[in-house]
Design a protein around this motif. Structure first.
Motif, PDB file in Angstrom:
ATOM      1  N   LEU A   1     -52.387  68.167 -47.914  1.00 60.80           N
ATOM      2  CA  LEU A   1     -53.742  67.675 -48.096  1.00 60.80           C
ATOM      3  C   LEU A   1     -53.699  66.167 -48.274  1.00 60.80           C
ATOM      4  N   PHE A   2     -54.429  65.467 -47.407  1.00 55.31           N
ATOM      5  CA  PHE A   2     -54.513  64.019 -47.448  1.00 55.31           C
ATOM      6  C   PHE A   2     -55.953  63.580 -47.624  1.00 55.31           C
ATOM      7  N   ASP A   3     -56.120  62.402 -48.187  1.00 49.69           N
ATOM      8  CA  ASP A   3     -57.367  61.662 -48.074  1.00 49.69           C
ATOM      9  C   ASP A   3     -56.973  60.337 -47.453  1.00 49.69           C
ATOM     10  N   GLY A   4     -57.265  60.189 -46.181  1.00 55.53           N
ATOM     11  CA  GLY A   4     -56.782  59.009 -45.454  1.00 55.53           C
ATOM     12  C   GLY A   4     -55.273  59.061 -45.375  1.00 55.53           C
ATOM     13  N   ASP A   5     -54.617  58.024 -45.894  1.00 59.82           N
ATOM     14  CA  ASP A   5     -53.161  57.953 -45.892  1.00 59.82           C
ATOM     15  C   ASP A   5     -52.538  58.452 -47.195  1.00 59.82           C
ATOM     16  N   VAL A   6     -53.350  58.893 -48.132  1.00 58.41           N
ATOM     17  CA  VAL A   6     -52.874  59.322 -49.442  1.00 58.41           C
ATOM     18  C   VAL A   6     -52.605  60.827 -49.436  1.00 58.41           C
ATOM     19  N   GLU A   7     -51.349  61.204 -49.670  1.00 63.21           N
ATOM     20  CA  GLU A   7     -51.009  62.619 -49.785  1.00 63.21           C
ATOM     21  C   GLU A   7     -51.386  63.088 -51.187  1.00 63.21           C
ATOM     22  N   LEU A   8     -52.248  64.106 -51.242  1.00 65.20           N
ATOM     23  CA  LEU A   8     -52.705  64.625 -52.531  1.00 65.20           C
ATOM     24  C   LEU A   8     -51.865  65.800 -53.007  1.00 65.20           C
ATOM     25  N   CYS A   9     -51.477  66.673 -52.106  1.00 62.06           N
ATOM     26  CA  CYS A   9     -50.639  67.811 -52.473  1.00 62.06           C
ATOM     27  C   CYS A   9     -50.147  68.491 -51.207  1.00 62.06           C
ATOM     28  N   HIS A  10     -49.185  69.380 -51.386  1.00 63.67           N
ATOM     29  CA  HIS A  10     -48.714  70.191 -50.272  1.00 63.67           C
ATOM     30  C   HIS A  10     -48.343  71.576 -50.791  1.00 63.67           C
ATOM     31  N   TYR A  11     -48.286  72.515 -49.879  1.00 63.02           N
ATOM     32  CA  TYR A  11     -48.065  73.945 -50.128  1.00 63.02           C
ATOM     33  C   TYR A  11     -49.270  74.607 -50.797  1.00 63.02           C
ATOM     34  N   PHE A  12     -49.625  74.154 -51.993  1.00 66.59           N
ATOM     35  CA  PHE A  12     -50.720  74.748 -52.758  1.00 66.59           C
ATOM     36  C   PHE A  12     -51.638  73.648 -53.271  1.00 66.59           C
ATOM     37  N   LEU A  13     -52.873  73.999 -53.561  1.00 73.99           N
ATOM     38  CA  LEU A  13     -53.828  73.034 -54.095  1.00 73.99           C
ATOM     39  C   LEU A  13     -53.391  72.576 -55.476  1.00 73.99           C
ATOM     40  N   ASP A  14     -53.318  71.276 -55.656  1.00 70.43           N
ATOM     41  CA  ASP A  14     -53.115  70.667 -56.971  1.00 70.43           C
ATOM     42  C   ASP A  14     -54.469  70.094 -57.369  1.00 70.43           C
ATOM     43  N   GLU A  15     -55.268  70.941 -58.023  1.00 70.06           N
ATOM     44  CA  GLU A  15     -56.640  70.557 -58.346  1.00 70.06           C
ATOM     45  C   GLU A  15     -56.689  69.301 -59.205  1.00 70.06           C
ATOM     46  N   SER A  16     -55.787  69.159 -60.154  1.00 70.26           N
ATOM     47  CA  SER A  16     -55.803  67.966 -61.006  1.00 70.26           C
ATOM     48  C   SER A  16     -55.505  66.705 -60.195  1.00 70.26           C
ATOM     49  N   ALA A  17     -54.628  66.782 -59.216  1.00 72.90           N
ATOM     50  CA  ALA A  17     -54.335  65.624 -58.373  1.00 72.90           C
ATOM     51  C   ALA A  17     -55.551  65.248 -57.526  1.00 72.90           C
ATOM     52  N   VAL A  18     -56.246  66.251 -56.996  1.00 75.92           N
ATOM     53  CA  VAL A  18     -57.446  65.984 -56.197  1.00 75.92           C
ATOM     54  C   VAL A  18     -58.529  65.350 -57.066  1.00 75.92           C
TER      55      VAL A  18
END
Length: 72
Positions: A47-64
Motif C-alpha cells: 500500500l502506497f500513497d504516492g511514493d510513500v510505502e505505508l504497509c505490505h502484506y496486511f493493513l497497518d491501520e496505525s501507519a495509514v
C-alpha cells in the motif's frame, strides 16, 4: 490477480477510505506493471500513497492513520 492477501487488504481498507476520504488504485503486477514484479513481488500487496510505502502484506491501520495525520 486476486490473491487472498490483496483481497483482504482492500476489504480492510474500505472503512478507512470512507472515514479518511481517499481512493485506491489497484495495480496488478502481472498485467499492469510487470517491470515492478522484481521490486515488489515478494511484498505484495503493498500500500502506497504516492511514493510513500505505508504497509505490505496486511493493513497497518496505525501507519495509514499516522500518514494521513502528517499530510492532513
Amino acid at each position: 490477480m486476486w490473491c487472498h492477501l490483496c483481497h483482504d487488504l482492500l476489504t480492510a481498507l474500505a472503512p478507512l477510505q470512507d472515514e479518511l476520504g481517499f481512493s485506491v488504485r489497484v495495480v496488478d503486477l502481472d498485467t499492469d506493471a510487470p517491470e515492478l514484479e522484481e521490486v515488489w513481488g515478494e511484498k505484495v500487496p503493498v500500500l502506497f500513497d504516492g511514493d510513500v510505502e505505508l504497509c505490505h502484506y496486511f493493513l497497518d491501520e496505525s501507519a495509514v492513520r499516522a500518514h494521513f495525520r502528517r499530510i492532513g
